[in-house]
Design a protein around this motif. Structure first.
Motif, PDB file in Angstrom:
ATOM      1  N   ASP A  20       0.639 -14.076  -5.154  1.00 25.23           N
ATOM      2  CA  ASP A  20      -0.089 -13.837  -3.908  1.00 25.23           C
ATOM      3  C   ASP A  20       0.234 -14.982  -2.955  1.00 25.23           C
ATOM      4  O   ASP A  20      -0.391 -16.039  -2.998  1.00 25.23           O
ATOM      5  CB  ASP A  20      -1.594 -13.749  -4.152  1.00 25.23           C
ATOM      6  CG  ASP A  20      -2.340 -13.396  -2.855  1.00 25.23           C
ATOM      7  OD1 ASP A  20      -1.659 -13.274  -1.807  1.00 25.23           O
ATOM      8  OD2 ASP A  20      -3.567 -13.269  -2.884  1.00 25.23           O
ATOM      9  N   ASN A  22      -0.007 -14.706   0.209  1.00 20.77           N
ATOM     10  CA  ASN A  22      -0.690 -14.285   1.434  1.00 20.77           C
ATOM     11  C   ASN A  22      -1.393 -15.511   2.019  1.00 20.77           C
ATOM     12  O   ASN A  22      -2.593 -15.689   1.883  1.00 20.77           O
ATOM     13  CB  ASN A  22      -1.694 -13.187   1.081  1.00 20.77           C
ATOM     14  CG  ASN A  22      -2.329 -12.561   2.306  1.00 20.77           C
ATOM     15  OD1 ASN A  22      -1.816 -12.696   3.416  1.00 20.77           O
ATOM     16  ND2 ASN A  22      -3.456 -11.897   2.107  1.00 20.77           N
ATOM     17  N   ARG A  35      -2.121 -21.828  -1.712  1.00 18.89           N
ATOM     18  CA  ARG A  35      -1.660 -20.747  -2.592  1.00 18.89           C
ATOM     19  C   ARG A  35      -0.218 -20.947  -3.053  1.00 18.89           C
ATOM     20  O   ARG A  35       0.151 -20.501  -4.137  1.00 18.89           O
ATOM     21  CB  ARG A  35      -1.822 -19.388  -1.893  1.00 18.89           C
ATOM     22  CG  ARG A  35      -3.244 -18.848  -1.996  1.00 18.89           C
ATOM     23  CD  ARG A  35      -3.370 -17.460  -1.411  1.00 18.89           C
ATOM     24  NE  ARG A  35      -4.697 -16.914  -1.663  1.00 18.89           N
ATOM     25  CZ  ARG A  35      -5.172 -15.835  -1.072  1.00 18.89           C
ATOM     26  NH1 ARG A  35      -4.435 -15.176  -0.186  1.00 18.89           N
ATOM     27  NH2 ARG A  35      -6.377 -15.391  -1.364  1.00 18.89           N
ATOM     28  N   HIS A  58       2.850  -9.969  -1.082  1.00 11.85           N
ATOM     29  CA  HIS A  58       2.551  -9.373   0.214  1.00 11.85           C
ATOM     30  C   HIS A  58       2.087 -10.521   1.111  1.00 11.85           C
ATOM     31  O   HIS A  58       1.711 -11.593   0.624  1.00 11.85           O
ATOM     32  CB  HIS A  58       1.445  -8.313   0.114  1.00 11.85           C
ATOM     33  CG  HIS A  58       0.078  -8.902  -0.107  1.00 11.85           C
ATOM     34  ND1 HIS A  58      -0.365  -9.292  -1.361  1.00 11.85           N
ATOM     35  CD2 HIS A  58      -0.929  -9.213   0.744  1.00 11.85           C
ATOM     36  CE1 HIS A  58      -1.580  -9.783  -1.257  1.00 11.85           C
ATOM     37  NE2 HIS A  58      -1.958  -9.756   0.015  1.00 11.85           N
ATOM     38  N   ARG A  61      -1.578  -7.337   6.246  1.00 13.61           N
ATOM     39  CA  ARG A  61      -1.806  -5.916   5.976  1.00 13.61           C
ATOM     40  C   ARG A  61      -0.915  -5.051   6.880  1.00 13.61           C
ATOM     41  O   ARG A  61      -1.400  -4.405   7.811  1.00 13.61           O
ATOM     42  CB  ARG A  61      -3.281  -5.583   6.207  1.00 13.61           C
ATOM     43  CG  ARG A  61      -4.200  -6.240   5.178  1.00 13.61           C
ATOM     44  CD  ARG A  61      -5.651  -5.967   5.461  1.00 13.61           C
ATOM     45  NE  ARG A  61      -6.485  -6.331   4.325  1.00 13.61           N
ATOM     46  CZ  ARG A  61      -7.802  -6.200   4.285  1.00 13.61           C
ATOM     47  NH1 ARG A  61      -8.448  -5.728   5.345  1.00 13.61           N
ATOM     48  NH2 ARG A  61      -8.487  -6.550   3.211  1.00 13.61           N
ATOM     49  N   ARG A 117       4.123  -4.882   0.977  1.00 17.84           N
ATOM     50  CA  ARG A 117       3.274  -3.947   1.726  1.00 17.84           C
ATOM     51  C   ARG A 117       4.002  -3.335   2.925  1.00 17.84           C
ATOM     52  O   ARG A 117       3.397  -2.585   3.682  1.00 17.84           O
ATOM     53  CB  ARG A 117       1.971  -4.618   2.164  1.00 17.84           C
ATOM     54  CG  ARG A 117       1.040  -4.887   0.994  1.00 17.84           C
ATOM     55  CD  ARG A 117      -0.338  -5.290   1.480  1.00 17.84           C
ATOM     56  NE  ARG A 117      -1.219  -5.618   0.374  1.00 17.84           N
ATOM     57  CZ  ARG A 117      -2.391  -6.200   0.520  1.00 17.84           C
ATOM     58  NH1 ARG A 117      -2.824  -6.522   1.729  1.00 17.84           N
ATOM     59  NH2 ARG A 117      -3.149  -6.457  -0.528  1.00 17.84           N
ATOM     60  N   SER A 146      -5.651 -13.550  -7.153  1.00 18.13           N
ATOM     61  CA  SER A 146      -6.337 -13.267  -5.886  1.00 18.13           C
ATOM     62  C   SER A 146      -6.043 -11.888  -5.306  1.00 18.13           C
ATOM     63  O   SER A 146      -6.710 -11.473  -4.372  1.00 18.13           O
ATOM     64  CB  SER A 146      -6.028 -14.360  -4.863  1.00 18.13           C
ATOM     65  OG  SER A 146      -4.644 -14.614  -4.826  1.00 18.13           O
ATOM     66  N   ARG A 150      -6.922  -5.344  -6.409  1.00 16.90           N
ATOM     67  CA  ARG A 150      -6.268  -4.222  -5.738  1.00 16.90           C
ATOM     68  C   ARG A 150      -5.509  -3.386  -6.761  1.00 16.90           C
ATOM     69  O   ARG A 150      -4.642  -3.926  -7.472  1.00 16.90           O
ATOM     70  CB  ARG A 150      -5.280  -4.735  -4.671  1.00 16.90           C
ATOM     71  CG  ARG A 150      -5.900  -5.644  -3.609  1.00 16.90           C
ATOM     72  CD  ARG A 150      -6.948  -4.927  -2.810  1.00 16.90           C
ATOM     73  NE  ARG A 150      -7.485  -5.745  -1.721  1.00 16.90           N
ATOM     74  CZ  ARG A 150      -8.707  -5.552  -1.225  1.00 16.90           C
ATOM     75  NH1 ARG A 150      -9.511  -4.630  -1.707  1.00 16.90           N
ATOM     76  NH2 ARG A 150      -9.134  -6.297  -0.225  1.00 16.90           N
ATOM     77  N   LYS A 196     -13.176  -9.598   6.301  1.00 15.83           N
ATOM     78  CA  LYS A 196     -12.884  -8.386   5.524  1.00 15.83           C
ATOM     79  C   LYS A 196     -14.180  -7.665   5.155  1.00 15.83           C
ATOM     80  O   LYS A 196     -14.607  -7.638   4.001  1.00 15.83           O
ATOM     81  CB  LYS A 196     -12.077  -8.737   4.282  1.00 15.83           C
ATOM     82  CG  LYS A 196     -10.680  -9.239   4.604  1.00 15.83           C
ATOM     83  CD  LYS A 196      -9.916  -9.597   3.352  1.00 15.83           C
ATOM     84  CE  LYS A 196      -8.524 -10.094   3.691  1.00 15.83           C
ATOM     85  NZ  LYS A 196      -7.808 -10.605   2.495  1.00 15.83           N
TER      86      LYS A 196
HETATM   87  C1  3PG Z   1      -6.421 -12.053  -0.235  1.00 17.18           C
HETATM   88  O1  3PG Z   1      -6.006 -12.767   0.663  1.00 17.18           O
HETATM   89  O2  3PG Z   1      -7.636 -12.004  -0.533  1.00 17.18           O
HETATM   90  C2  3PG Z   1      -5.450 -11.248  -1.065  1.00 17.18           C
HETATM   91  O3  3PG Z   1      -4.134 -11.597  -0.749  1.00 17.18           O
HETATM   92  C3  3PG Z   1      -5.692  -9.769  -0.908  1.00 17.18           C
HETATM   93  O4  3PG Z   1      -5.493  -9.373   0.408  1.00 17.18           O
HETATM   94  P1  3PG Z   1      -6.095  -7.966   0.931  1.00 17.18           P
HETATM   95  O5  3PG Z   1      -7.567  -8.162   1.138  1.00 17.18           O
HETATM   96  O6  3PG Z   1      -5.358  -7.687   2.213  1.00 17.18           O
HETATM   97  O7  3PG Z   1      -5.841  -6.932  -0.119  1.00 17.18           O
END
Ligand code: 3PG
Ligand code: MG
Length: 392
Positions: A20, A22, A35, A58, A61, A117, A146, A150, A196
């Protein structure tokens, strides 16, 4: 669950490694490295074992579309520097890739696939997509705790097609969370923020029986205010949340859990604006609520003061603009002060929360910091996460 750490014979094996990465990006710059730093052990381990590493991650989004600003390129470059090794980024459509196209040069040891993604099949947990990914490797490793909440192709479905193992960071996080959640002292308070809303609002209800106080800040608080009939202007919100919020307040009453939400706010006319403190009924149609106000901060501090355990996920405002970072900083500082005197047990989780803690050097004194946000909350709910279940 089997751990990659315990496996031998990884020499020349192709490892499909789900990470992850991200990380928060601002104009292509990585604004928090945590991370990336946390996955260095798995990379070093596999390099040492002489495996061939095919990294999947990924960022953001993109919803199944190629978006240049969500390319993994800056992250790939960053990792390259950190491990002092060349990494190839493959931008070609994954469906056109064959096993023999990869690791052609004997010097190739680490390859990145572009943002997973960018393919709509990822979030659909698509079996064909997973099968295709599986054909590119010999072994699957999930080191992305993390995003293990999903049920996505490269997290969950893929395990049906390759021998699958838990990575080093995933193992560390799961074991640590298991330990900390079994040793919790009351009163327990949970601070939930961030943007979120749809991921987290349902979780709140399930957390109520375990907590004494739930403090709702950030984007989600807007939905609560709206539910209470308070104007929120142009602030982010999720539609159709009233039934779940209704349930949150009813469940909280049954379990004597206090729900705390903003009593005053900080607004701006845009994300780039300066801060303006407002009473709740003064929010205008063209205002964005971007932070919590001073009264709310004081109330939250009082609750932290009387708590023995505090869990925190999600910032209180749009901290990316320093004008709206005060609420998050004040919460962090209050917990840090209690941490330093050993008066509280503190756990924080999530990319943005880590970023806030790093910005004011408050991370070190936390008892545990998870890289996970949504996954961390779902774990606290007592749910078996799809990515973890797939490894079991
Ligand atoms: C996060 O940052 O919590 C994870 O990478 C998941 O991302 P997501 O909420 O876009 O699925
Ligand atoms: Mg995040």
């Amino acid at each position: 669950m089997q751990y990659i750490k315990d496996q031998d014979n990884l020499n020349e094996k192709r490892i499909l490694l789900r990470l992850d990465l991200n990380v928060p990006l601002k104009n292509g710059e990585i604004t928090d490295q945590t991370r990336i730093d946390k996955i260095l052990p798995i990379i070093k381990f596999l390099v040492q074992k002489k495996s061939k590493i095919l990294i999947i991650s990924h960022v953001g989004r993109p919803k199944g579309k190629v978006k240049n600003e969500l390319s993994l390129r800056p992250i790939c470059k960053n990792l390259e520097k950190k491990i002092d090794k060349k990494i190839k980024l493959i931008e070609e459509n994954i469906f056109n890739l064959k096993k023999e196209d990869l690791f052609k040069d004997s010097s190739d040891q680490i390859i990145f696939l572009e943002n997973i993604r960018f393919y709509k099949e990822e979030e659909q947990n698509d079996a064909n997509f997973s099968k295709h990914l599986a054909k590119l490797a010999d072994i699957f490793v999930n080191d992305a705790f993390s995003c293990s909440h999903r049920a996505h192709a490269s997290v969950s479905k893929i395990t049906e097609f390759l021998p699958s193992y838990a990575g080093i960071q995933l193992e560390t996080e799961v074991k640590a969370l298991k330990k900390v959640t079994s040793e919790i002292k009351k009163p327990i308070s949970c601070i939930i923020g961030g943007s979120k809303i749809s991921t987290k609002i349902g979780i709140i209800r399930n957390l109520i029986p375990r907590f004494d106080n739930i403090i709702i800040v950030g984007g989600m608080a807007n939905n609560i205010l709206k539910y209470k009939g308070i104007p929120i202007g142009k602030s982010i919100k999720e539609d159709n949340c009233d039934t779940i919020i209704d349930d949150i307040f009813k469940t909280a009453k049954t379990h004597s859990c206090k729900i705390i939400y903003p009593e005053d706010v900080v607004v701006g006319k845009s994300l780039k604006d300066k801060a303006q403190i407002k009473e709740l009924d003064k929010v205008l149609d063209d205002d964005y609520i971007l932070d919590i106000g001073p009264k709310t901060i004081d109330k939250i501090k009082d609750i932290i003061e009387i708590s023995k355990t505090v869990l925190w996920n999600g910032p209180a405002g749009y901290f990316e603009n320093p004008s709206f970072a005060n609420g998050s900083y004040q919460i962090a500082k209050k917990i840090d002060e209690k941490n330093k005197n050993n008066l509280i047990y503190s756990i924080a989780g999530g990319g943005d929360t880590i970023s806030v803690l790093n910005q004011i050097n408050a991370i070190e004194n936390f008892n545990f910091v998870s890289t996970a946000g949504g996954a961390f909350l779902e774990y606290l709910e007592g749910k078996e996460l799809p990515g973890i279940k797939a490894l079991n």
